[in-house]
Design an enzyme around this catalytic site. Structure first.
Site, PDB file in Angstrom:
ATOM      1  N   ASP A  11     -36.339  -3.217  18.629  1.00 16.89           N
ATOM      2  CA  ASP A  11     -36.664  -1.968  17.933  1.00 16.89           C
ATOM      3  C   ASP A  11     -37.185  -2.283  16.533  1.00 16.89           C
ATOM      4  OD1 ASP A  11     -36.984   0.718  17.446  1.00 16.89           O
ATOM      5  OD2 ASP A  11     -34.851   1.209  17.388  1.00 16.89           O
ATOM      6  N   LYS A  12     -37.698  -1.209  15.905  1.00 16.34           N
ATOM      7  CA  LYS A  12     -38.199  -1.279  14.528  1.00 16.34           C
ATOM      8  C   LYS A  12     -37.560  -0.139  13.742  1.00 16.34           C
ATOM      9  CE  LYS A  12     -41.220   1.366  13.343  1.00 16.34           C
ATOM     10  NZ  LYS A  12     -41.912   2.418  12.548  1.00 16.34           N
ATOM     11  N   HIS A  13     -37.262  -0.398  12.458  1.00 17.08           N
ATOM     12  CA  HIS A  13     -36.862   0.704  11.574  1.00 17.08           C
ATOM     13  C   HIS A  13     -37.805   0.744  10.382  1.00 17.08           C
ATOM     14  CE1 HIS A  13     -34.391   3.600   9.459  1.00 17.08           C
ATOM     15  NE2 HIS A  13     -34.719   2.918   8.376  1.00 17.08           N
ATOM     16  N   SER A  14     -38.311   1.936  10.094  1.00 10.81           N
ATOM     17  CA  SER A  14     -39.156   2.086   8.900  1.00 10.81           C
ATOM     18  C   SER A  14     -38.389   2.872   7.855  1.00 10.81           C
ATOM     19  CB  SER A  14     -40.434   2.832   9.272  1.00 10.81           C
ATOM     20  OG  SER A  14     -41.062   3.313   8.097  1.00 10.81           O
ATOM     21  N   ARG A  17     -23.531  11.984   0.383  1.00 14.45           N
ATOM     22  CA  ARG A  17     -24.387  11.280  -0.585  1.00 14.45           C
ATOM     23  C   ARG A  17     -25.560  12.156  -1.004  1.00 14.45           C
ATOM     24  NH1 ARG A  17     -26.248   6.633   2.733  1.00 14.45           N
ATOM     25  NH2 ARG A  17     -27.559   6.157   0.939  1.00 14.45           N
ATOM     26  N   THR A  76     -40.642  11.097  12.635  1.00 11.09           N
ATOM     27  CA  THR A  76     -41.203  10.822  13.961  1.00 11.09           C
ATOM     28  C   THR A  76     -40.809  11.911  14.970  1.00 11.09           C
ATOM     29  OG1 THR A  76     -41.209   8.475  13.496  1.00 11.09           O
ATOM     30  CG2 THR A  76     -41.211   9.078  15.811  1.00 11.09           C
ATOM     31  N   LYS A 100     -26.514   2.907  12.497  1.00 10.59           N
ATOM     32  CA  LYS A 100     -27.179   3.612  13.608  1.00 10.59           C
ATOM     33  C   LYS A 100     -28.001   2.633  14.459  1.00 10.59           C
ATOM     34  CE  LYS A 100     -28.549   6.250  10.347  1.00 10.59           C
ATOM     35  NZ  LYS A 100     -28.833   7.166   9.259  1.00 10.59           N
ATOM     36  N   LYS A 101     -28.791   1.784  13.806  1.00 13.60           N
ATOM     37  CA  LYS A 101     -29.690   0.890  14.558  1.00 13.60           C
ATOM     38  C   LYS A 101     -28.913  -0.119  15.396  1.00 13.60           C
ATOM     39  CE  LYS A 101     -33.797   2.210  14.117  1.00 13.60           C
ATOM     40  NZ  LYS A 101     -34.715   2.522  15.204  1.00 13.60           N
ATOM     41  N   SER A 149     -25.841   2.538   6.082  1.00 13.41           N
ATOM     42  CA  SER A 149     -26.227   3.770   6.771  1.00 13.41           C
ATOM     43  C   SER A 149     -27.265   3.480   7.863  1.00 13.41           C
ATOM     44  CB  SER A 149     -26.793   4.750   5.728  1.00 13.41           C
ATOM     45  OG  SER A 149     -27.410   5.840   6.343  1.00 13.41           O
TER      46      SER A 149
HETATM   47  N1  URA Z   1     -32.062   6.603   5.797  1.00 14.72           N
HETATM   48  C1  URA Z   1     -30.807   6.473   6.297  1.00 14.72           C
HETATM   49  O1  URA Z   1     -30.588   6.520   7.499  1.00 14.72           O
HETATM   50  N2  URA Z   1     -29.812   6.277   5.418  1.00 14.72           N
HETATM   51  C2  URA Z   1     -30.006   6.203   4.097  1.00 14.72           C
HETATM   52  O2  URA Z   1     -29.043   6.020   3.363  1.00 14.72           O
HETATM   53  C3  URA Z   1     -31.312   6.350   3.589  1.00 14.72           C
HETATM   54  C4  URA Z   1     -32.330   6.550   4.469  1.00 14.72           C
END
Ligand code: URA
Length: 438
Positions: free
Chosen positions: A80-83, A168, A120, A187-188, A183
């Site tokens: 996977d990729k996270h942007s 936050r 997305t 999730k990833k 954070s």
């Molecule tokens: N995206 C996230 O999922 N968490 C953050 O803290 C900032 C951007």
């Protein structure tokens, strides 16, 4: 739990132990640690930072607060990729089907718009019928059948992050690199990946405006993910102008499909291929595929229709049918009032203009108008003549007057030749770390 003492310990620059962090996350999820104490701790972390081991612990315990995917019997590698998000960032929509066509399994958990940047999931919902709210079981089945899915995080994934992120957001503690790292990764890493690539954006349309801060975030994401068992690398990419020409929802999907069919803007195609190469060359056990040969192979999957076929299958699996370009609102040219060279573009302002056109939300739950957006016609370094179009506003006739001048003002025109900005500033992680590529 001596939470007041622990908050003071962090406030005074001390480090929290793994045991302390475990107790904090557990108590916060159970509801026995109130928001006001968690907010104080988040603010102490914002000012004092965290050591690497603390960030690893926080990520691990936030990840463990929810369910994790497992993939019994799946033979394809999971990637996977996270942007970190940017204006016109439609890379995921091309990359997930492309990686799937390359033989990978891609369980991509994505987000909605954040600040000035589009999401997305919102873009995909421009396609009539496209469902992004899937259960973990639906995601698992779709990855098995189709090879890729793009969906939102279900309630089961990292509940500690959902609660802490909302806190936050209202306590001015979002821009903390340790908290962002935990954070994103909580999730990833729930996806059970074999390799992960980060697209960390920097520039006028990015969350991280300076290259130095973006590099610090990139290094934090890469080192923590790697320590938690997922080989990772980050590309530090330029966001001083939108990715591609289109900013919006339906128009971005149309542009992503152009790329999936072998056309589209060169920067979208090049960045998608670079990110794919980065993640594929990290797979454990892969006998170091040659990056050049790999990028040629990936280009072939775009040009030959294999990636588009995966995209169409993903749409069908998620309740939609791709039948051709999506309809967009009327187009209105915004012209240059002087001649010169494009010095800079306020990319963030383009995002806010799209939000003004109802292409993004100002309040949770706002309904979007997917048909609106901007087509950017001038890029940094371009020579522009007076009266030449800088961009097209894609909006309803009545809305044009409100944003036309703002869009013209987002382009800074100077009298000197301007250097073209690189697409990739650096690669962080892995043994081919490099700086300043274009
Ligand atoms: N995206 C996230 O999922 N968490 C953050 O803290 C900032 C951007």
């Amino acid at each position: 739990m001596k939470i007041v003492e622990w908050i003071a310990q962090k406030r005074d620059g001390g480090a929290l132990s793994d045991g302390q962090i475990s107790e904090i996350v557990t108590a916060y999820c159970r509801g026995s640690l109130p928001d006001y104490q968690m907010a104080a701790l988040a603010m102490a972390i914002y000012f004092q930072g965290m050591k690497h081991d603390e960030v690893v612990s926080l990520t691990r315990h936030m990840l463990a607060s929810g369910a994790l995917f497992d993939w019994p019997g799946l033979e394809r590698p999971l990637v996977d990729k996270h942007s970190t998000g940017g204006i016109g960032d439609k890379i995921s929509i091309v990359l997930a089907p492309l990686l799937s066509a390359a033989g990978m399994a891609v369980p991509m958990i994505s987000g909605r718009g954040l600040g000035a940047t589009g999401g997305t999931l919102d873009k995909l919902e421009s396609i009539p019928g496209f469902q992004v709210n899937l259960s973990m079981e639906q995601i698992r089945r779709q990855v098995d059948d189709t090879g890729c899915v793009i969906a939102g995080a279900s309630d089961e994934i990292a509940p500690a992050d959902r609660r802490l992120y909302a806190l936050r957001d209202v306590t001015a503690t979002v821009p903390s690199i340790p908290l962002i790292t935990a954070s994103i990764l909580s999730k990833k890493l729930a996806e059970g990946l074999h390799a992960l690539v980060f697209d960390v954006k920097t520039g006028s349309g990015a969350f991280m405006k300076s290259v130095d801060r973006a590099a610090t975030l990139a290094r934090s994401l890469v080192t923590v993910a790697t320590e938690l068992g997922v080989p990772s690398r980050a590309l530090l990419t330029d966001m001083n102008q939108p990715t591609g020409k289109m900013v919006g929802n339906a128009n971005e999907i149309n542009e992503a499909v152009d790329v999936l069919q072998g056309g589209g803007p060169p920067d979208v195609r090049a960045l998608t291929i670079e990110l794919a190469v980065a993640v594929l060359t990290m797979l454990p056990g892969s006998n170091r595929p040659d990056p050049l040969a790999l990028s040629r192979q990936l280009a072939g999957l775009l040009d030959g229709g294999a990636a588009m076929e995966r995209f169409e299958r993903m749409c069908q699996a998620q309740g939609a049918n791709w039948t051709g370009p999506l309809p967009c609102a009327q187009r209105h040219a915004v012209i240059a009032s002087e001649a010169g060279w494009i010095e800079s573009i306020n990319a963030e302002e383009l995002g806010w203009i799209v939000i003004e056109l109802k292409g993004g939300r100002t309040r949770l739950g706002d309904k979007l108008d997917h048909s609106t957006g901007i087509e950017v016609l001038a890029r940094i370094g371009d020579r522009i003549e007076r009266g030449q179009p800088l961009a097209m506003l894609i909006c309803h006739n009545d809305d044009k007057g409100r944003v036309e001048q703002r869009l013209a003002d987002a382009f800074q025109i100077g009298s000197q030749v301007v250097d073209v900005v690189p697409l990739i500033h650096a690669v962080i992680g892995g043994d081919n770390e490099r700086q300043g590529t274009s």
